[in-house]
Motif scaffolding. Structure first.
Motif, PDB file in Angstrom:
ATOM      1  N   ASN A   1     -90.348 -72.525 -41.670  1.00  0.00           N
ATOM      2  CA  ASN A   1     -89.097 -72.492 -40.915  1.00  0.00           C
ATOM      3  C   ASN A   1     -88.425 -71.140 -41.083  1.00  0.00           C
ATOM      4  N   PHE A   2     -87.602 -70.794 -40.094  1.00  0.00           N
ATOM      5  CA  PHE A   2     -86.812 -69.568 -40.198  1.00  0.00           C
ATOM      6  C   PHE A   2     -86.029 -69.599 -41.513  1.00  0.00           C
TER       7      PHE A   2
ATOM      8  N   THR B   1     -83.927 -82.070 -36.328  1.00  0.00           N
ATOM      9  CA  THR B   1     -82.820 -81.172 -35.959  1.00  0.00           C
ATOM     10  C   THR B   1     -82.554 -81.261 -34.457  1.00  0.00           C
TER      11      THR B   1
ATOM     12  N   GLY C   1     -89.837 -71.228 -29.744  1.00  0.00           N
ATOM     13  CA  GLY C   1     -90.000 -71.359 -31.195  1.00  0.00           C
ATOM     14  C   GLY C   1     -90.213 -72.806 -31.602  1.00  0.00           C
TER      15      GLY C   1
ATOM     16  N   ALA D   1     -85.708 -67.207 -23.728  1.00  0.00           N
ATOM     17  CA  ALA D   1     -86.576 -66.643 -24.777  1.00  0.00           C
ATOM     18  C   ALA D   1     -86.773 -65.171 -24.452  1.00  0.00           C
TER      19      ALA D   1
ATOM     20  N   VAL E   1     -78.690 -71.031 -31.496  1.00  0.00           N
ATOM     21  CA  VAL E   1     -79.495 -70.659 -32.680  1.00  0.00           C
ATOM     22  C   VAL E   1     -79.562 -69.155 -32.903  1.00  0.00           C
ATOM     23  N   VAL E   2     -79.083 -68.370 -31.953  1.00  0.00           N
ATOM     24  CA  VAL E   2     -79.225 -66.913 -32.084  1.00  0.00           C
ATOM     25  C   VAL E   2     -78.003 -66.296 -32.757  1.00  0.00           C
TER      26      VAL E   2
ATOM     27  N   ILE F   1     -76.539 -74.155 -34.700  1.00  0.00           N
ATOM     28  CA  ILE F   1     -77.666 -74.599 -35.527  1.00  0.00           C
ATOM     29  C   ILE F   1     -78.258 -73.438 -36.322  1.00  0.00           C
ATOM     30  N   GLY F   2     -78.091 -72.224 -35.829  1.00  0.00           N
ATOM     31  CA  GLY F   2     -78.705 -71.108 -36.551  1.00  0.00           C
ATOM     32  C   GLY F   2     -78.103 -69.791 -36.138  1.00  0.00           C
ATOM     33  N   ASN F   3     -78.581 -68.749 -36.813  1.00  0.00           N
ATOM     34  CA  ASN F   3     -78.092 -67.395 -36.585  1.00  0.00           C
ATOM     35  C   ASN F   3     -79.284 -66.439 -36.710  1.00  0.00           C
ATOM     36  N   ALA F   4     -80.282 -66.668 -35.817  1.00  0.00           N
ATOM     37  CA  ALA F   4     -81.535 -65.907 -35.940  1.00  0.00           C
ATOM     38  C   ALA F   4     -81.322 -64.405 -35.808  1.00  0.00           C
TER      39      ALA F   4
ATOM     40  N   THR G   1     -94.226 -65.160 -32.922  1.00  0.00           N
ATOM     41  CA  THR G   1     -94.837 -66.489 -32.957  1.00  0.00           C
ATOM     42  C   THR G   1     -94.212 -67.440 -31.933  1.00  0.00           C
TER      43      THR G   1
HETATM   44  P1  NDP Z   1     -88.438 -70.148 -34.523  1.00  0.00           P
HETATM   45  O1  NDP Z   1     -89.844 -70.626 -34.528  1.00  0.00           O
HETATM   46  O2  NDP Z   1     -87.589 -70.529 -33.371  1.00  0.00           O
HETATM   47  O3  NDP Z   1     -88.406 -68.575 -34.706  1.00  0.00           O
HETATM   48  C1  NDP Z   1     -87.199 -67.854 -34.626  1.00  0.00           C
HETATM   49  C2  NDP Z   1     -86.939 -67.384 -33.177  1.00  0.00           C
HETATM   50  O4  NDP Z   1     -85.613 -66.884 -33.121  1.00  0.00           O
HETATM   51  C3  NDP Z   1     -87.809 -66.216 -32.747  1.00  0.00           C
HETATM   52  O5  NDP Z   1     -89.059 -66.620 -32.266  1.00  0.00           O
HETATM   53  C4  NDP Z   1     -86.949 -65.581 -31.657  1.00  0.00           C
HETATM   54  O6  NDP Z   1     -87.253 -66.143 -30.379  1.00  0.00           O
HETATM   55  C5  NDP Z   1     -85.533 -66.022 -32.013  1.00  0.00           C
HETATM   56  N1  NDP Z   1     -84.693 -64.844 -32.254  1.00  0.00           N
HETATM   57  C6  NDP Z   1     -83.642 -64.501 -31.525  1.00  0.00           C
HETATM   58  N2  NDP Z   1     -83.090 -63.394 -31.970  1.00  0.00           N
HETATM   59  C7  NDP Z   1     -83.819 -62.988 -33.004  1.00  0.00           C
HETATM   60  C8  NDP Z   1     -83.751 -61.873 -33.875  1.00  0.00           C
HETATM   61  N3  NDP Z   1     -82.807 -60.937 -33.756  1.00  0.00           N
HETATM   62  N4  NDP Z   1     -84.681 -61.772 -34.837  1.00  0.00           N
HETATM   63  C9  NDP Z   1     -85.641 -62.705 -34.960  1.00  0.00           C
HETATM   64  N5  NDP Z   1     -85.742 -63.791 -34.159  1.00  0.00           N
HETATM   65  C10 NDP Z   1     -84.844 -63.917 -33.199  1.00  0.00           C
HETATM   66  O7  NDP Z   1     -87.725 -70.647 -35.858  1.00  0.00           O
HETATM   67  P2  NDP Z   1     -87.148 -72.093 -36.249  1.00  0.00           P
HETATM   68  O8  NDP Z   1     -87.520 -73.109 -35.249  1.00  0.00           O
HETATM   69  O9  NDP Z   1     -87.479 -72.317 -37.668  1.00  0.00           O
HETATM   70  O10 NDP Z   1     -85.575 -71.845 -36.210  1.00  0.00           O
HETATM   71  C11 NDP Z   1     -84.894 -71.494 -35.016  1.00  0.00           C
HETATM   72  C12 NDP Z   1     -83.421 -71.373 -35.370  1.00  0.00           C
HETATM   73  O11 NDP Z   1     -82.907 -72.654 -35.678  1.00  0.00           O
HETATM   74  C13 NDP Z   1     -83.129 -70.480 -36.575  1.00  0.00           C
HETATM   75  O12 NDP Z   1     -81.910 -69.824 -36.372  1.00  0.00           O
HETATM   76  C14 NDP Z   1     -83.022 -71.481 -37.698  1.00  0.00           C
HETATM   77  O13 NDP Z   1     -82.280 -70.995 -38.782  1.00  0.00           O
HETATM   78  C15 NDP Z   1     -82.369 -72.654 -36.981  1.00  0.00           C
HETATM   79  N6  NDP Z   1     -82.627 -73.963 -37.593  1.00  0.00           N
HETATM   80  C16 NDP Z   1     -81.565 -74.595 -38.175  1.00  0.00           C
HETATM   81  C17 NDP Z   1     -81.690 -75.838 -38.714  1.00  0.00           C
HETATM   82  C18 NDP Z   1     -80.475 -76.511 -39.255  1.00  0.00           C
HETATM   83  O14 NDP Z   1     -80.570 -77.535 -39.939  1.00  0.00           O
HETATM   84  N7  NDP Z   1     -79.304 -75.986 -38.977  1.00  0.00           N
HETATM   85  C19 NDP Z   1     -82.988 -76.530 -38.761  1.00  0.00           C
HETATM   86  C20 NDP Z   1     -84.051 -75.811 -38.065  1.00  0.00           C
HETATM   87  C21 NDP Z   1     -83.857 -74.558 -37.521  1.00  0.00           C
HETATM   88  P3  NDP Z   1     -87.151 -65.177 -29.076  1.00  0.00           P
HETATM   89  O15 NDP Z   1     -88.101 -64.060 -29.349  1.00  0.00           O
HETATM   90  O16 NDP Z   1     -87.551 -66.013 -27.941  1.00  0.00           O
HETATM   91  O17 NDP Z   1     -85.710 -64.731 -29.016  1.00  0.00           O
END
Ligand code: NDP
Length: 323
Positions: free
Chosen positions: A40-41, A126, A150, A171, A215-216, A237-240, A315
């Motif tokens: 997971n992220f 989730t 993702g 995406a 999530v971003v 949910i997230g801050n990717a 990925t």
């Molecule tokens: P993913 O398999 O979705 O991988 C992360 C994805 O985030 C990347 O593929 C990318 O997709 C996107 N992304 C957008 N901006 C960025 C950036 N600046 N750097 C890197 N990646 C970026 O991961 P998960 O499914 O594990 O998690 C997705 C999100 O959900 C995360 O933020 C995670 O923390 C959150 N999450 C939260 C949970 C909770 O309980 N709150 C549980 C599960 C996940 P693209 O290239 O298309 O933009």
């Protein structure tokens, strides 16, 4: 046994493959022979020291894994050695053997492979809580799914479609959008499309989307506010992006928007909510209506590369490591 060990926090290559003693299950715990670990992220953030909770070192990453029960600790009842289970909330999955509280075990729906079982719990529970428990999504409504290719994104699209929602998927590449369409997304948009706010609003009949799975984060959070419908719900949910977001509460007034946080770790202990989620998800998996999307699969020694590939957005689906 072999295990990945983190002694100091930092980028993925701080993880090292080591020979360590096989862990012994304590009271209430079981030991699994690990078949597959879902990455997971959150694992990537934890190794970097950027997760919601503090990461204590030394430790072995891996919070979501599937395997066969190999030993049970004192007081564990109803768990048989030799059964395949998934663990959500175990520890040290990136190893040949790992421990899990018996209470954190999830039965593996029939027909799922070890990799699919490891790809299932975090993303689908989730997605369920985001779409239903907190998002209160109803059939016929629109939902915006970010990072749609993702692990969480693919789970969210499938589940939203199974619930009868319409999906706008975003995406970063055309290839990722293709996967989102294959899974049923109705409208797909590149994350950097200059007209993305307008296009999302238009997709939902010009009114904006009633439900957003955010999530971003970072600067994108402001855009989510602009994409939301009147009375919209944004589930954080997230801050990717790993960037800070500016939330000015008065801006929520403009469209009567509700912003709600979701953290699976603090929802799972709620037995009733977890039961409801499992009850909704199990038949969907069993009937094949939702299928965990397995992403690239790596060996234990390639763990750092797997983590880096997630950070580099290379990925799709759930990244799997097989010890
Ligand atoms: P993913 O398999 O979705 O991988 C992360 C994805 O985030 C990347 O593929 C990318 O997709 C996107 N992304 C957008 N901006 C960025 C950036 N600046 N750097 C890197 N990646 C970026 O991961 P998960 O499914 O594990 O998690 C997705 C999100 O959900 C995360 O933020 C995670 O923390 C959150 N999450 C939260 C949970 C909770 O309980 N709150 C549980 C599960 C996940 P693209 O290239 O298309 O933009």
């Amino acid at each position: 046994m072999r295990a990945m060990v983190v002694e100091r926090l930092g980028p993925p290559d701080v993880m090292e493959l080591r020979e360590v003693p096989r862990p012994e299950p304590g009271p209430g715990e079981v030991r699994l022979k690990v078949e597959a670990v879902g990455i997971n992220f959150a694992d990537v953030l934890a190794v970097a020291g950027e997760y919601l909770t503090r990461t204590r070192v030394p430790y072995t990453p891996g919070m979501e894994f599937a395997g066969v029960v190999d030993a049970v600790g004192e007081g564990v009842q109803g768990v048989e050695v030799g059964t395949r289970v998934a663990s959500l909330g175990g520890r040290g999955g990136l190893a040949e053997y790992a421990l899990s509280p018996a209470a954190a075990l999830i039965p593996v729906p029939q027909g799922l492979s070890g990799a699919q079982a490891a790809a299932f719990p975090v993303s689908y529970f989730t997605a369920y809580h985001g779409l239903k428990t907190l998002g209160r999504g109803e059939a016929g409504e629109w939902v915006l799914v970010q990072a749609a290719a993702g692990a969480l994104g693919t789970a969210s699209i499938q589940l939203a479609k199974a619930m009868g929602l319409h999906v706008v998927a975003m995406a970063s590449t055309e290839e990722k959008l293709g996967l989102a369409r294959d899974l049923g997304a109705d409208v797909t948009l590149l994350q950097d499309d200059p007209d993305r706010v307008k296009k999302v609003r238009e997709a939902a009949g010009g009114k904006g989307v009633p439900l957003i799975l955010e999530v971003v984060g970072g600067a994108r959070f402001q855009e989510s506010l602009e994409m939301a419908a009147n009375l919209g719900r944004i589930i954080v949910i997230g801050n990717a992006s790993r960037e800070p977001a500016n939330l000015r509460p008065v801006e929520l007034m403009k469209r009567n928007v509700t912003v709600t946080g979701l953290w699976l770790s603090s929802l799972m202990p709620d037995a009733e909510l977890t039961r409801q989620a499992a009850q909704a998800l199990t038949p969907l998996v069993a009937s094949g209506q939702v299928t965990p999307q397995i992403g690239p699969t790596y060996g234990l020694a390639e763990s750092a590369r797997a983590f880096q590939d997630i950070l580099d957005r290379k990925t799709t689906g759930k990244v799997i490591i097989e010890p």
